[in-house]
Design an enzyme around this catalytic site. Structure first.
Site, short mmCIF file in Angstrom:
data_model
loop_
_atom_site.label_atom_id
_atom_site.label_comp_id
_atom_site.label_asym_id
_atom_site.label_seq_id
_atom_site.Cartn_x
_atom_site.Cartn_y
_atom_site.Cartn_z
CD GLU A 15 -3.02 -1.26 2.04
OE1 GLU A 15 -4.06 -1.87 1.80
OE2 GLU A 15 -2.71 -0.87 3.17
CB CYS A 36 3.14 7.18 3.42
SG CYS A 36 3.69 5.93 4.58
CB CYS A 79 7.84 -5.90 8.51
SG CYS A 79 9.23 -5.04 9.29
CB CYS A 103 7.15 -3.14 16.09
SG CYS A 103 8.82 -2.84 15.48
CB CYS A 105 3.75 -2.24 13.89
SG CYS A 105 3.76 -2.08 12.09
CB CYS A 155 1.15 5.23 11.44
SG CYS A 155 1.57 6.87 11.01
N1 SAH Z 1 9.70 0.09 9.56
C1 SAH Z 1 9.91 1.47 9.68
C2 SAH Z 1 8.96 2.32 8.84
C3 SAH Z 1 7.52 1.92 8.78
S1 SAH Z 1 6.52 2.19 10.19
C4 SAH Z 1 9.86 1.88 11.12
O1 SAH Z 1 9.46 1.08 11.95
O2 SAH Z 1 10.25 3.00 11.42
C5 SAH Z 1 6.15 3.93 10.21
C6 SAH Z 1 5.82 4.47 11.61
O3 SAH Z 1 4.51 4.08 12.05
C7 SAH Z 1 6.78 3.96 12.67
O4 SAH Z 1 7.20 4.96 13.55
C8 SAH Z 1 5.93 2.94 13.38
O5 SAH Z 1 6.46 2.69 14.64
C9 SAH Z 1 4.58 3.61 13.38
N2 SAH Z 1 3.47 2.71 13.67
C10 SAH Z 1 3.40 1.40 13.38
N3 SAH Z 1 2.19 0.90 13.82
C11 SAH Z 1 1.52 1.92 14.37
C12 SAH Z 1 0.22 2.03 14.95
N4 SAH Z 1 -0.59 0.99 15.02
N5 SAH Z 1 -0.15 3.23 15.40
C13 SAH Z 1 0.66 4.31 15.29
N6 SAH Z 1 1.88 4.26 14.73
C14 SAH Z 1 2.32 3.08 14.27
FE1 SF4 Z 2 8.29 -3.42 10.72
FE2 SF4 Z 2 6.14 -2.23 11.76
FE3 SF4 Z 2 8.32 -2.52 13.25
FE4 SF4 Z 2 8.33 -0.75 11.22
S1 SF4 Z 2 7.05 -0.64 13.07
S2 SF4 Z 2 9.92 -2.26 11.72
S3 SF4 Z 2 7.01 -1.86 9.73
S4 SF4 Z 2 7.06 -4.20 12.42
#
Ligand code: SAH
Ligand code: SF4
Length: 395
Positions: free
Chosen positions: A117, A130, A137, A141, A144, A372
């Site tokens: 996406e 974005c 991935c 995390c 996420c 996000c």
């Molecule tokens: N993998 C990279 C970039 C993609 S995530 C990273 O982790 O930085 C982009 C941003 O969205 C990151 O800061 C991530 O921590 C945040 N993010 C992921 N899931 C989220 C959620 N459910 N609510 C708010 N922010 C989130």
């Molecule tokens: Fe991967 Fe989501 Fe962690 Fe970014 S925040 S590194 S997309 S698992």
């Protein structure tokens, strides 16, 4: 060793550039050197190479042309030779959703039938795209949604820059052939953030090549200061990013103790807060850029106390920084809740009073699940098991 620490770049096969049908090479995603090699391979005379590369480059990246026949400053026979060997292809948009707030979400199909996406977010003074760098991935995390999806593969450079090109198609903002990059006035797509699916620093080469193409002054021509790469903290690649890409850096910080960060961003067990901060301290000088953006997701009762805010400003002291507070975007089955607005504001206040900009990121495109961490929620196929996520997040 946790899964997060494996040398993932080597593990993941990027698809060959040769397209299956007809075996033609896609020119999108080739660097200038790559394009030079490609044009040399079809017999372009050495003396003309530089000029031909410039011409083809400009048609593709400055004017958004996909058809060799349109390249009127090339002879008919040369155009035919190009069409014989090459294609100019960007990934296909299979679905486009428009949010009530103007956000556009594209579901993009890439080779192999996989989907990622891309989200366009219009704001008053800018329009930010974005983009994704991986399908799924490898990291897990725990807050996420992408982290619950297995890594399927890295995107190629063409698929990464292709997301910018398909958005420019949709926004109808390519200049007319012959016109300069900024002929249409202020850009609708003026900024790029690598904050979609995937960890960009685990797909370094393709991300670097795609961003070099994006920054090239005779094409899409976005300044390196309008590109922000977000990493979860792949420490050894941070200096490389400064040297080889030079864009702005954002980091998914999210916690102020190793104990909590280990559970939220498990890569912290490999490179902890101290190691991460050392790499970030060096970044602005290496890349000659300004502030680092610290992203901080606000999770109710987990990382959002006044004490956390105070610890955060202490930790980052000495680093030119902006702290981007992200209200948690919930997804089905998520193990956390969003902090209250009152709590977020109290946290922001402490950070602000310590001298840091602390904008609260307004969730955009929530009605189309474009915010996000929500990407791919309704289209994903392969999931990590709950046990895998729990064990890797130390829950
Ligand atoms: N993998 C990279 C970039 C993609 S995530 C990273 O982790 O930085 C982009 C941003 O969205 C990151 O800061 C991530 O921590 C945040 N993010 C992921 N899931 C989220 C959620 N459910 N609510 C708010 N922010 C989130
Ligand atoms: Fe991967 Fe989501 Fe962690 Fe970014 S925040 S590194 S997309 S698992």
């Amino acid at each position: 060793m946790t899964k997060a620490s494996a040398p993932i770049t080597q593990d993941v096969a990027t698809i060959p550039r040769k397209l299956p049908e007809g075996g033609k090479t896609n020119l999108v995603g080739l660097t200038r050197d790559g394009l030079t090699d490609a044009l040399r391979a079809i017999g372009t005379p050495e003396k003309q190479l530089r000029m031909r590369v410039n011409q083809v480059w400009q048609w593709i990246y400055q004017w958004g042309v996909r058809d060799f026949d349109t390249m009127t400053n090339l002879s008919k026979s040369y155009r035919a030779e190009l069409a014989e060997a090459f294609v100019i292809e960007v990934p296909e948009v299979v679905k486009r959703e428009l949010s009530t707030d103007g956000t556009r979400k594209y579901l993009v199909r890439i080779a192999g039938g996989h989907e990622v996406e891309t989200v366009y977010i219009p704001e008053e003074d800018r329009g930010t795209l974005c983009i994704s760098s991986q399908v799924g991935c490898t990291l897990t995390c725990s807050f996420c949604h992408t982290g619950t999806q297995k890594l399927v593969r890295n995107l190629t450079a063409g698929e990464i820059v292709g997301q910018i090109m398909l958005a420019r198609d949709d926004l109808e903002e390519w200049p007319e052939p012959g016109q300069g990059s900024d002929a249409n006035g202020p850009r609708l797509l003026s900024n790029v953030v690598l904050m979609g699916m995937g960890e960009p620093l685990y797909n370094f080469d393709a991300v670097r090549d795609a961003m070099k193409i994006t920054m090239d002054g005779e094409g899409i021509s976005l300044s390196r200061r309008r590109i922000t790469l977000s990493t979860s903290g792949v420490v050894p690649e941070i200096a490389r990013c400064a040297e080889e890409i030079g864009c702005l850096m954002a980091v998914s910080f999210h916690a102020t103790t190793d104990e909590v960060r280990n559970t939220l961003v498990p890569i912290n067990r490999k490179w902890n807060i101290d190691a991460l901060l050392a790499a970030l301290k060096a970044y602005p000088k290496l890349s000659n850029s300004e502030r680092i953006t610290f992203e901080y997701v606000m999770l109710d009762g987990v990382n959002d106390s006044d004490e956390d805010a105070r610890r955060l400003v202490k930790l980052i002291s000495g680093i030119p920084a902006k702290i981007n507070l992200i209200p948690f975007n919930e997804w089905p089955g998520a193990p956390y809740q969003r902090s209250s607005w009152q709590r977020i504001e109290a946290f922001a206040d402490i950070v602000y009073k310590a001298g840091y900009a602390s904008p609260i990121r307004t969730p955009r495109g929530e009605d189309i699940m474009a915010a996000c961490g929500q990407l791919k929620s309704d289209t994903e196929r392969e999931r990590k098991s709950r046990a895998q996520i729990a064990s890797e997040a130390g829950l």
